[in-house]
Scaffold this motif. Structure first.
Motif, PDB file in Angstrom:
ATOM      1  N   LEU A 106       0.814  -1.223   0.000  1.00 23.64           N
ATOM      2  CA  LEU A 106       0.000   0.000   0.000  1.00 23.64           C
ATOM      3  C   LEU A 106       0.844   1.268   0.000  1.00 23.64           C
ATOM      4  O   LEU A 106       0.473   2.285  -0.599  1.00 23.64           O
ATOM      5  N   GLU A 107       1.994   1.229   0.653  1.00 26.00           N
ATOM      6  CA  GLU A 107       2.839   2.431   0.743  1.00 26.00           C
ATOM      7  C   GLU A 107       3.813   2.540  -0.420  1.00 26.00           C
ATOM      8  O   GLU A 107       4.542   3.529  -0.519  1.00 26.00           O
ATOM      9  N   ASN A 108       3.873   1.570  -1.291  1.00 29.88           N
ATOM     10  CA  ASN A 108       4.818   1.615  -2.410  1.00 29.88           C
ATOM     11  C   ASN A 108       4.154   1.052  -3.664  1.00 29.88           C
ATOM     12  O   ASN A 108       4.626   0.098  -4.264  1.00 29.88           O
ATOM     13  N   GLN A 109       3.044   1.663  -4.055  1.00 29.08           N
ATOM     14  CA  GLN A 109       2.319   1.172  -5.226  1.00 29.08           C
ATOM     15  C   GLN A 109       2.894   1.694  -6.536  1.00 29.08           C
ATOM     16  O   GLN A 109       2.769   1.041  -7.570  1.00 29.08           O
ATOM     17  N   ASP A 110       3.494   2.871  -6.497  1.00 32.78           N
ATOM     18  CA  ASP A 110       3.988   3.503  -7.732  1.00 32.78           C
ATOM     19  C   ASP A 110       5.500   3.504  -7.798  1.00 32.78           C
ATOM     20  O   ASP A 110       6.115   4.358  -8.458  1.00 32.78           O
ATOM     21  N   GLY A 111       6.150   2.589  -7.121  1.00 37.03           N
ATOM     22  CA  GLY A 111       7.609   2.528  -7.136  1.00 37.03           C
ATOM     23  C   GLY A 111       8.148   2.051  -8.471  1.00 37.03           C
ATOM     24  O   GLY A 111       7.407   1.673  -9.390  1.00 37.03           O
ATOM     25  N   ASP A 112       9.475   2.035  -8.555  1.00 34.59           N
ATOM     26  CA  ASP A 112      10.140   1.639  -9.800  1.00 34.59           C
ATOM     27  C   ASP A 112      10.377   0.131  -9.786  1.00 34.59           C
ATOM     28  O   ASP A 112      11.461  -0.362  -9.453  1.00 34.59           O
ATOM     29  N   PHE A 113       9.350  -0.633 -10.119  1.00 36.49           N
ATOM     30  CA  PHE A 113       9.450  -2.093 -10.196  1.00 36.49           C
ATOM     31  C   PHE A 113       8.399  -2.580 -11.193  1.00 36.49           C
ATOM     32  O   PHE A 113       7.389  -1.913 -11.427  1.00 36.49           O
ATOM     33  N   PRO A 114       8.628  -3.725 -11.807  1.00 36.53           N
ATOM     34  CA  PRO A 114       7.655  -4.243 -12.779  1.00 36.53           C
ATOM     35  C   PRO A 114       6.318  -4.560 -12.094  1.00 36.53           C
ATOM     36  O   PRO A 114       6.286  -5.096 -10.995  1.00 36.53           O
ATOM     37  N   GLY A 115       5.219  -4.245 -12.770  1.00 39.23           N
ATOM     38  CA  GLY A 115       3.898  -4.541 -12.235  1.00 39.23           C
ATOM     39  C   GLY A 115       3.403  -3.524 -11.239  1.00 39.23           C
ATOM     40  O   GLY A 115       2.469  -3.819 -10.474  1.00 39.23           O
ATOM     41  N   ASN A 116       4.020  -2.302 -11.217  1.00 33.40           N
ATOM     42  CA  ASN A 116       3.577  -1.297 -10.258  1.00 33.40           C
ATOM     43  C   ASN A 116       2.208  -0.761 -10.654  1.00 33.40           C
ATOM     44  O   ASN A 116       1.719  -0.987 -11.756  1.00 33.40           O
ATOM     45  N   GLY A 117       1.602  -0.038  -9.750  1.00 28.38           N
ATOM     46  CA  GLY A 117       0.286   0.512  -9.984  1.00 28.38           C
ATOM     47  C   GLY A 117      -0.604   0.304  -8.767  1.00 28.38           C
ATOM     48  O   GLY A 117      -0.210  -0.310  -7.761  1.00 28.38           O
ATOM     49  N   ILE A 118      -1.818   0.842  -8.874  1.00 32.69           N
ATOM     50  CA  ILE A 118      -2.736   0.763  -7.747  1.00 32.69           C
ATOM     51  C   ILE A 118      -3.076  -0.699  -7.439  1.00 32.69           C
ATOM     52  O   ILE A 118      -3.251  -1.517  -8.343  1.00 32.69           O
ATOM     53  N   PHE A 119      -3.125  -1.021  -6.157  1.00 34.53           N
ATOM     54  CA  PHE A 119      -3.457  -2.368  -5.654  1.00 34.53           C
ATOM     55  C   PHE A 119      -2.509  -3.449  -6.188  1.00 34.53           C
ATOM     56  O   PHE A 119      -2.890  -4.590  -6.408  1.00 34.53           O
ATOM     57  N   THR A 120      -1.264  -3.091  -6.412  1.00 30.79           N
ATOM     58  CA  THR A 120      -0.286  -4.063  -6.889  1.00 30.79           C
ATOM     59  C   THR A 120       0.114  -5.019  -5.769  1.00 30.79           C
ATOM     60  O   THR A 120      -0.017  -4.711  -4.585  1.00 30.79           O
ATOM     61  N   THR A 121       0.610  -6.177  -6.172  1.00 29.18           N
ATOM     62  CA  THR A 121       1.121  -7.166  -5.205  1.00 29.18           C
ATOM     63  C   THR A 121       2.564  -7.540  -5.530  1.00 29.18           C
ATOM     64  O   THR A 121       3.060  -8.556  -5.039  1.00 29.18           O
ATOM     65  N   SER A 122       3.218  -6.737  -6.393  1.00 30.40           N
ATOM     66  CA  SER A 122       4.550  -7.095  -6.888  1.00 30.40           C
ATOM     67  C   SER A 122       5.653  -6.230  -6.322  1.00 30.40           C
ATOM     68  O   SER A 122       6.772  -6.241  -6.849  1.00 30.40           O
ATOM     69  N   CYS A 123       5.391  -5.465  -5.274  1.00 32.95           N
ATOM     70  CA  CYS A 123       6.416  -4.577  -4.717  1.00 32.95           C
ATOM     71  C   CYS A 123       7.497  -5.388  -4.002  1.00 32.95           C
ATOM     72  O   CYS A 123       7.261  -6.531  -3.579  1.00 32.95           O
ATOM     73  N   PRO A 124       8.693  -4.835  -3.850  1.00 35.13           N
ATOM     74  CA  PRO A 124       9.775  -5.572  -3.165  1.00 35.13           C
ATOM     75  C   PRO A 124       9.441  -5.912  -1.717  1.00 35.13           C
ATOM     76  O   PRO A 124       9.889  -6.933  -1.198  1.00 35.13           O
ATOM     77  N   GLU A 125       8.618  -5.085  -1.040  1.00 31.79           N
ATOM     78  CA  GLU A 125       8.275  -5.347   0.358  1.00 31.79           C
ATOM     79  C   GLU A 125       7.448  -6.631   0.524  1.00 31.79           C
ATOM     80  O   GLU A 125       7.504  -7.273   1.578  1.00 31.79           O
ATOM     81  N   ALA A 126       6.682  -6.972  -0.499  1.00 32.26           N
ATOM     82  CA  ALA A 126       5.799  -8.147  -0.399  1.00 32.26           C
ATOM     83  C   ALA A 126       6.460  -9.427  -0.879  1.00 32.26           C
ATOM     84  O   ALA A 126       5.898 -10.514  -0.705  1.00 32.26           O
ATOM     85  N   LYS A 127       7.655  -9.299  -1.478  1.00 36.81           N
ATOM     86  CA  LYS A 127       8.281 -10.469  -2.078  1.00 36.81           C
ATOM     87  C   LYS A 127       8.583 -11.553  -1.046  1.00 36.81           C
ATOM     88  O   LYS A 127       8.381 -12.747  -1.302  1.00 36.81           O
ATOM     89  N   SER A 128       9.036 -11.166   0.141  1.00 32.92           N
ATOM     90  CA  SER A 128       9.400 -12.160   1.160  1.00 32.92           C
ATOM     91  C   SER A 128       8.184 -12.804   1.826  1.00 32.92           C
ATOM     92  O   SER A 128       8.326 -13.799   2.539  1.00 32.92           O
ATOM     93  N   HIS A 129       7.002 -12.246   1.606  1.00 32.54           N
ATOM     94  CA  HIS A 129       5.787 -12.781   2.239  1.00 32.54           C
ATOM     95  C   HIS A 129       4.957 -13.645   1.298  1.00 32.54           C
ATOM     96  O   HIS A 129       4.017 -14.305   1.751  1.00 32.54           O
TER      97      HIS A 129
END
Length: 662
Positions: free
Chosen positions: A359-382
């Motif tokens: 939720l706090e990093n939806q528009d970061g510089d990573f593939p698949g970014n955007g609103i309600f994304t699940t591909s951020c680096p913070e979620a990778k370990s979970h």
């Protein structure tokens, strides 16, 4: 002593209490001759304790009054029915009740009143252990008798006096339940076109005196007897309630759960796999909506239901100890226990939800970014933990959906059979696990060069693959170079694949044969519990319409043109299902006055009575023969004695004559 004092304080209340006490003494067959000596003895004891004559006179008067009330109650309550109950002999009870007026015959068996107090002979017979008499009383009450004017059937009187009789019998005399239920069924002895009329008098099992749901089905379900719940009468009225009322409310309640499962499948297994790469905006929004529904619509509902059930068990103190740990009783139900597991898994999923971590990093510089994304680096370990929890939750959803098998008794019984034989499979798994660990550690101690048995973990995996026949057959040829490993593996295969697997088959076969007989009954017990829980949601208006559709107030025909009794449901069954050649209705001619007892029934003497009369006849005949033989023997002895005396006298006379001639 307290009663003598209370007699002065509250005389009216004490008279009622003493009358109730006297009625209990009726069942104990207490002789009334003992009361007067007891009063005299008690007064003598009080006299030694005080010199106050007024207190002594007051005590004597009060105790004498109490004894007189008890004597009067015992004398009035000691009916011939109660005396027969004390003997616990069916024949004595039948004779005792045979003199009762036909209009009050049921009352004689159900109520004895003295003043404002009453006692039930039927309940007293059950509580005192006189079950033979209790069975005879139930049979007499539920026997249909008829004269030229009326039918007499004690069903209404029985349930009006004891609406909780099913519960009483479940607790104290379960064997009598079959007698009671059999008495509520009438079968015609006439068959027409291969069909036979059968009247099931289920009114008092479905509704109480106020028209509300009777608890009979709940009591039968709590009794947990698979054979009792399979009784034709119970099957009829439970299926009637289920098919016409309960199944629709149950289905509507499960439709929400089914919809929740569909949403969960869409969010976890479909939307996330639509694209090979990263999801687009539409997928992100759809996944967010579905998962919000799961957490708010499913998880919160589970929190509410589990909290409500826990509070109810806590308030009532309903706990079951498992390994000395108190567990709320509602968790003993597989559905509720599974719901708790699902709730815990959903809570854990919420802590690992990638949507929340991004939720706090939806528009970061990573593939698949955007609103309600699940591909951020913070979620990778979970994601890995989340996916495992999602898999468990999916399995739990489908496991909880198995209660829909209740719509088919055959499928429900099959599911219960599977659950019952799981214990045998568990024993096999434990034995197999023990052997895998034992052989894996043993093989690891050998000096060999095989990579698939290098270490305990690899050895356990290889042995497990062999058990499931998943081990590559091409690698068995390499065992020739490692003789000791080959011997260990061969020994393992012999023990597990040959011995244990065949033993498992034998155990499953035996367990299936043991439980299959009662599986239909257990399936019906499960349905009965669901019916009881579902009917709590039925409105009084809907329940009233259901009762009206049954038309229980209409009188049923016994045979064509023979209008009989109300309170039942008539069905047709195959004539060869329960063949009978005896009319179940006892019909009598003569007077139709309700004050007259029923005439003595012909041909009702049992085999025991016939043998008893035959034994008495033989005994009388033997006694008369013995006494007759003794009299004849005595007469013969007297005659012989008289002849001897005459002979002796004649000899003496002859002697005297000879002396005179000399």
């Amino acid at each position: 002593v307290e009663m003598t004092i209370e007699m002065y304080r509250e005389p009216k209340k004490m008279v009622e209490d003493i009358s109730a006490l006297g009625l209990r003494h009726v069942g104990y067959a207490i002789p009334t001759e003992f009361f007067a000596p007891f009063v005299s003895g008690a007064v003598e004891v009080v006299r030694t304790m005080t010199t106050d004559e007024a207190a002594e006179d007051a005590f004597r008067w009060s105790l004498t009054l109490i004894s007189k009330i008890l004597v009067r109650t015992i004398l009035e309550g000691s009916t011939i029915v109660m005396k027969a109950i004390n003997t616990n002999q069916e024949k004595a009870l039948v004779k005792a009740v045979s003199v009762a007026p036909r209009g009050k015959r049921a009352t004689e068996l159900l109520k004895i009143s003295v003043g404002t107090q009453s006692i039930s002979p039927l309940y007293w017979a059950i509580e005192s252990g006189s079950l033979n008499c209790a069975r005879a009383m139930i049979v007499d009450l539920l026997t249909i008798r008829a004269d030229r004017d009326n039918y007499y059937y004690g069903c209404d009187d029985l349930f009006a006096r004891h609406p909780e009789v099913i519960h009483k019998l479940c607790l104290d005399a379960a064997d009598l339940l079959w007698t009671l239920l059999d008495g509520l069924i009438w079968r015609s002895r006439l068959a027409f076109k291969g069909q036979r009329r059968v009247n099931y008098y289920v009114k008092h099992l479905i509704q109480d005196d106020e028209g509300r749901l009777n608890k009979a089905l709940e009591w039968i379900a709590e009794n947990k007897d698979p054979k009792l719940v399979s009784h034709p009468l119970v099957v009829l009225f439970s299926d009637l309630i289920w098919s016409r009322l309960a199944q629709w409310f149950f289905l509507f309640g499960r439709l929400y759960f089914l919809f929740t499962l569909i949403v969960f499948i869409v969010s976890q297994s479909i939307l996330s796999k639509l694209n090979e790469g990263f999801e687009g905006l539409e997928e992100h929004v759809a996944i967010f909506v579905c998962r919000c529904f799961i957490y708010l619509g499913s998880m919160c509902k589970l929190v509410y239901s589990q909290s409500r059930l826990f509070i109810m068990d806590f308030q009532t103190g309903s706990f079951t100890k498992i390994l000395q740990v108190p567990v709320p009783s509602y968790l003993m139900n597989l559905q509720e226990g599974g719901s708790l597991v699902l709730l815990i898994v959903l809570l854990l999923m919420g802590t690992q939800e990638p949507l929340f971590w991004c939720l706090e990093n939806q528009d970061g510089d990573f593939p698949g970014n955007g609103i309600f994304t699940t591909s951020c680096p913070e979620a990778k370990s979970h994601k890995d933990i989340y996916s495992v929890l999602s898999c468990i939750a999916m399995l739990m959803y489908f496991a909880l959906l198995t209660d829909l098998t209740i719509f088919s008794m055959r499928v429900s019984a099959y599911l219960l059979v599977c659950i019952r034989v799981l214990s045998e499979l568990t024993l096999f798994m434990l034995a197999m696990g023990f052997l895998i660990i034992a052989f894996a550690t043993s093989i690891s101690t050998l000096n060999h060069s095989r990579k698939d048995f290098a270490g305990i973990d690899n050895s356990m995996l290889s042995l497990f693959q062999m058990t499931l026949t998943m081990y590559p057959t091409s690698q068995f040829a390499d065992f020739e170079k490692e003789a000791w490993v080959l011997i260990a593996v061969a020994l393992y295969v012999i023990i597990v694949a040959i011995f244990l697997l065949n033993l498992l088959v034998a155990q499953l076969n035996q367990a299936y044969q043991a439980v299959f007989i009662d599986m239909q009954g257990y399936a019906r017990l499960n349905r009965a519990s669901v019916i009881v829980g579902t009917l709590e949601q039925v409105s009084p208006r809907r329940w009233t319409r259901f009762l009206e559709s049954l038309q229980l107030e209409e009188r049923l025909e016994f045979n064509e043109g023979d209008i009989g009794l109300a309170g039942g449901i008539q069905v047709l069954e195959p004539s060869n299902a329960n063949p009978t050649t005896v009319d179940a209705i006892r019909r009598f001619g003569g007077s139709t006055s309700t004050a007259m007892p029923w005439p003595e029934e012909e041909g009702m003497d049992g085999d025991d009575d016939k043998f008893e009369r035959l034994e008495k006849l033989i005994a009388r005949a033997t006694k008369s023969i013995s006494s007759g033989g003794g009299k004849k023997k005595g007469a013969g002895s007297s005659s012989a004695g008289g002849t001897g005396s005459s002979g002796a006298g004649g000899s003496d006379s002859a002697g005297r004559e000879e002396e005179g001639s000399d």
